[in-house]
Design a protein around this motif. Structure first.
Motif, PDB file in Angstrom:
ATOM      1  N   ALA A   1      -6.493  -4.522 -11.000  1.00  0.00           N
ATOM      2  CA  ALA A   1      -5.134  -4.157 -10.571  1.00  0.00           C
ATOM      3  C   ALA A   1      -4.062  -4.998 -11.238  1.00  0.00           C
ATOM      4  O   ALA A   1      -2.928  -5.018 -10.788  1.00  0.00           O
ATOM      5  CB  ALA A   1      -5.029  -4.306  -9.061  1.00  0.00           C
TER       6      ALA A   1
ATOM      7  N   PHE B   1       0.274   2.949  -8.265  1.00  0.00           N
ATOM      8  CA  PHE B   1       0.783   1.605  -7.963  1.00  0.00           C
ATOM      9  C   PHE B   1       1.509   1.039  -9.186  1.00  0.00           C
ATOM     10  O   PHE B   1       2.591   0.470  -9.071  1.00  0.00           O
ATOM     11  CB  PHE B   1      -0.370   0.657  -7.607  1.00  0.00           C
ATOM     12  CG  PHE B   1      -0.713   0.549  -6.141  1.00  0.00           C
ATOM     13  CD1 PHE B   1      -1.390   1.572  -5.492  1.00  0.00           C
ATOM     14  CD2 PHE B   1      -0.389  -0.586  -5.414  1.00  0.00           C
ATOM     15  CE1 PHE B   1      -1.735   1.459  -4.146  1.00  0.00           C
ATOM     16  CE2 PHE B   1      -0.731  -0.710  -4.070  1.00  0.00           C
ATOM     17  CZ  PHE B   1      -1.399   0.305  -3.433  1.00  0.00           C
TER      18      PHE B   1
ATOM     19  N   GLU C   1      -5.860   3.899  -1.491  1.00  0.00           N
ATOM     20  CA  GLU C   1      -6.551   2.656  -1.851  1.00  0.00           C
ATOM     21  C   GLU C   1      -7.231   2.648  -3.225  1.00  0.00           C
ATOM     22  O   GLU C   1      -7.768   1.611  -3.620  1.00  0.00           O
ATOM     23  CB  GLU C   1      -7.569   2.305  -0.771  1.00  0.00           C
ATOM     24  CG  GLU C   1      -8.663   3.353  -0.612  1.00  0.00           C
ATOM     25  CD  GLU C   1      -9.476   3.165   0.655  1.00  0.00           C
ATOM     26  OE1 GLU C   1      -9.359   2.125   1.308  1.00  0.00           O
ATOM     27  OE2 GLU C   1     -10.243   4.087   0.973  1.00  0.00           O
TER      28      GLU C   1
ATOM     29  N   LEU D   1      -5.934  -1.621  -1.472  1.00  0.00           N
ATOM     30  CA  LEU D   1      -6.238  -1.504  -2.914  1.00  0.00           C
ATOM     31  C   LEU D   1      -7.081  -2.690  -3.391  1.00  0.00           C
ATOM     32  O   LEU D   1      -7.985  -2.525  -4.203  1.00  0.00           O
ATOM     33  CB  LEU D   1      -4.936  -1.451  -3.728  1.00  0.00           C
ATOM     34  CG  LEU D   1      -5.101  -1.268  -5.235  1.00  0.00           C
ATOM     35  CD1 LEU D   1      -5.254   0.207  -5.581  1.00  0.00           C
ATOM     36  CD2 LEU D   1      -3.930  -1.863  -6.014  1.00  0.00           C
TER      37      LEU D   1
ATOM     38  N   SER E   1      -1.092  -3.179 -11.546  1.00  0.00           N
ATOM     39  CA  SER E   1      -0.815  -2.238 -10.456  1.00  0.00           C
ATOM     40  C   SER E   1       0.038  -2.832  -9.347  1.00  0.00           C
ATOM     41  O   SER E   1       0.774  -2.126  -8.685  1.00  0.00           O
ATOM     42  CB  SER E   1      -2.118  -1.730  -9.844  1.00  0.00           C
ATOM     43  OG  SER E   1      -2.894  -1.084 -10.832  1.00  0.00           O
ATOM     44  N   CYS E   2      -0.120  -4.135  -9.099  1.00  0.00           N
ATOM     45  CA  CYS E   2       0.725  -4.767  -8.076  1.00  0.00           C
ATOM     46  C   CYS E   2       1.227  -6.086  -8.626  1.00  0.00           C
ATOM     47  O   CYS E   2       0.910  -6.465  -9.752  1.00  0.00           O
ATOM     48  CB  CYS E   2       0.006  -5.061  -6.767  1.00  0.00           C
ATOM     49  SG  CYS E   2      -1.641  -4.544  -6.581  1.00  0.00           S
TER      50      CYS E   2
ATOM     51  N   GLY F   1      -0.745  -5.338  -2.673  1.00  0.00           N
ATOM     52  CA  GLY F   1      -1.994  -4.592  -2.544  1.00  0.00           C
ATOM     53  C   GLY F   1      -2.818  -5.125  -1.379  1.00  0.00           C
ATOM     54  O   GLY F   1      -3.184  -6.300  -1.366  1.00  0.00           O
TER      55      GLY F   1
ATOM     56  N   ASP G   1       0.804  -1.226   0.000  1.00  0.00           N
ATOM     57  CA  ASP G   1       0.000   0.000   0.000  1.00  0.00           C
ATOM     58  C   ASP G   1       0.842   1.283   0.000  1.00  0.00           C
ATOM     59  O   ASP G   1       0.697   2.142   0.884  1.00  0.00           O
ATOM     60  CB  ASP G   1      -0.971  -0.005   1.198  1.00  0.00           C
ATOM     61  CG  ASP G   1      -2.170  -0.932   0.953  1.00  0.00           C
ATOM     62  OD1 ASP G   1      -2.288  -1.492  -0.166  1.00  0.00           O
ATOM     63  OD2 ASP G   1      -2.996  -1.101   1.860  1.00  0.00           O
TER      64      ASP G   1
END
Ligand code: PGA
Ligand code: ZN
Length: 414
Positions: free
Chosen positions: A321, A292, A286, A310, A324-325, A307, A282
């Motif tokens: 996501a 991210f 969020e 998130l 994103s992660c 995450g 994180d």
């Protein structure tokens, strides 16, 4: 698995707040599970039902406890063939997308007690591994030895500084390394900052009043070095950035500065270059899917991006996501049933991500997650410090499981 009786009650969690415990009878035996509770809770999590009346200053769980009893009455005499069948019965009885009617805390207590009933006389981790068709493996512990943010009440905005004994050969060795480092850290902090610096936060880590994560990382790394573990340990952070972001301006007041998302990213990259932490959770707020993603790209091959707020263990958010992660923090109470948690993990793994099973800052002595992470063989678990009974319960269960000859997973970047 046929349910013949269900009991429910409130018990206290590690912060002294009530939480739900369920007990379920099947095949003449009773099976019990209790539910944890977060403090830095993501807004997209399933609903933790609290009574909101004067008892416990609004935090009572009489309604949720009653809902367990009602679910039990409805399930009484029913035969459930699989965990998925039990959990879909729970989900359908609730009927809302975020479990607000009966409460994710009510559903989860039933779901986890149900898992133990399905396991029967078999160890829980072995039962979970066999239903997932995996060979069990002990997870590497991420030990939160220095607490900040909402868990500490100090000036430190970053919530968690963790150590991971990446060079340990066994879980027992890993636990010893973590415990020795923790004791040294506590001693050093008291010497440098005075006796109150050795007091602990919600997850058992020390909570010295340091203003920046750099000072926290220095303190922790020094304790690692003093024990001769610098080649066998790595660092990790949970920033819990939603908690310190200024929602009005969108800026991040952290480490004595007020940073934009871009500046915060540069700050993380500099810190990682210096301290070589291999996991960051994180780092932005969020809903910051793009921020991210930019950090994930910058940290490729060096540091996993985890995450929590998130993703909230929710398959739909994991889908969103994908770039994103590259690691999922799995908290069973964020989604409310075991089956949905396992689906979230499956989705994350289908993207090539790592999965880290996690405790909450409010815990009970139930060590379900120790068996869960071992049965899933996901390789990582976040447990807090090796101190306070609700944290050591998880370490101790893993120490016992190791005696069955289960190997310890190796850390690998996604
Ligand atoms: P929480 O903290 O249980 O208070 O949400 C743990 C975490 O943020 O990972
Ligand atoms: Zn977190």
């Amino acid at each position: 698995m046929k349910i013949t009786s269900v009991k429910s009650r409130w018990i206290l969690d590690s912060r002294g707040n009530p939480t739900v415990e369920a007990e379920l009878q099947s095949n003449g035996q009773w099976f019990r599970a209790s539910v944890p509770s977060g403090a830095s809770t993501g807004t997209h999590e399933a609903v933790e039902l609290r009574d909101g009346d004067p008892a416990f200053h609004g935090k009572g769980v009489q309604k949720a406890t009653h809902h367990v009893w009602q679910l039990g009455k409805k399930a009484n005499g029913k035969e459930f063939k699989t965990q998925a069948e039990l959990d879909s019965f729970l989900i359908q009885t609730d009927g809302t997308p975020n479990k607000r009617k009966l409460g994710a805390n009510a559903l989860l207590a039933m779901s986890l007690a149900g898992a133990r009933a399905f396991a029967g006389k078999k160890p829980l981790y072995a039962h979970l591994a066999s239903t997932l068709m995996r060979k069990p493996a002990l997870p590497l512990p991420f030990a939160n030895v220095l607490n900040g943010g909402k868990h500490a009440g100090t000036s430190l905005k970053i919530q968690e500084v963790m150590i991971m004994p990446t060079g340990a050969k066994t879980f027992r060795e890993a636990t010893q390394m973590v415990a020795e480092t923790y004791q040294t850290l506590k001693k050093d902090a008291v010497t440098r900052f005075g006796a109150p610096a050795g007091n602990v936060g919600d997850e058992g880590g020390i909570a010295p009043d340091v203003p920046s994560v750099r000072q926290a990382l220095d303190l922790v790394w020094r304790a690692v070095e003093e024990n001769g573990y610098s080649q066998k340990m790595a660092l990790a952070l949970d920033c819990a950035a939603s908690e310190f972001r200024d929602s009005r301006t969108g800026a991040y007041p952290v480490d004595g500065k007020i940073l934009t998302a871009n500046e915060l990213l540069t700050h993380y990259v500099e810190l990682q270059g210096q301290y070589r932490f291999v996991s960051i959770e994180d780092p932005f707020h969020e809903d910051a899917f793009e921020d991210f993603a930019r950090l994930r790209a910058a940290f490729s091959g060096k540091c996993q991006v985890v995450g929590d707020d998130l993703l909230v263990t929710n398959p739909a958010r994991i889908d969103r996501a994908q770039l994103s992660c590259n690691a999922l923090l799995l908290k069973v109470n964020q989604i409310g049933t075991l089956t949905e948690s396992l689906l979230a993990a499956q989705k994350a793994q289908s993207f090539g991500w790592n999965v880290m099973v996690s405790h909450r800052s409010g815990e009970t002595d139930d060590a379900f997650i120790s068996d869960l992470a071992t049965g899933m063989a996901c390789g990582q678990i976040k447990l807090g410090a090796p101190a306070r009974g609700e944290r050591t319960a998880k370490y101790n269960q893993l120490l016992r499981i190791e005696e069955d000859g289960v190997p310890l997973a190796k850390f690998r970047l996604p």
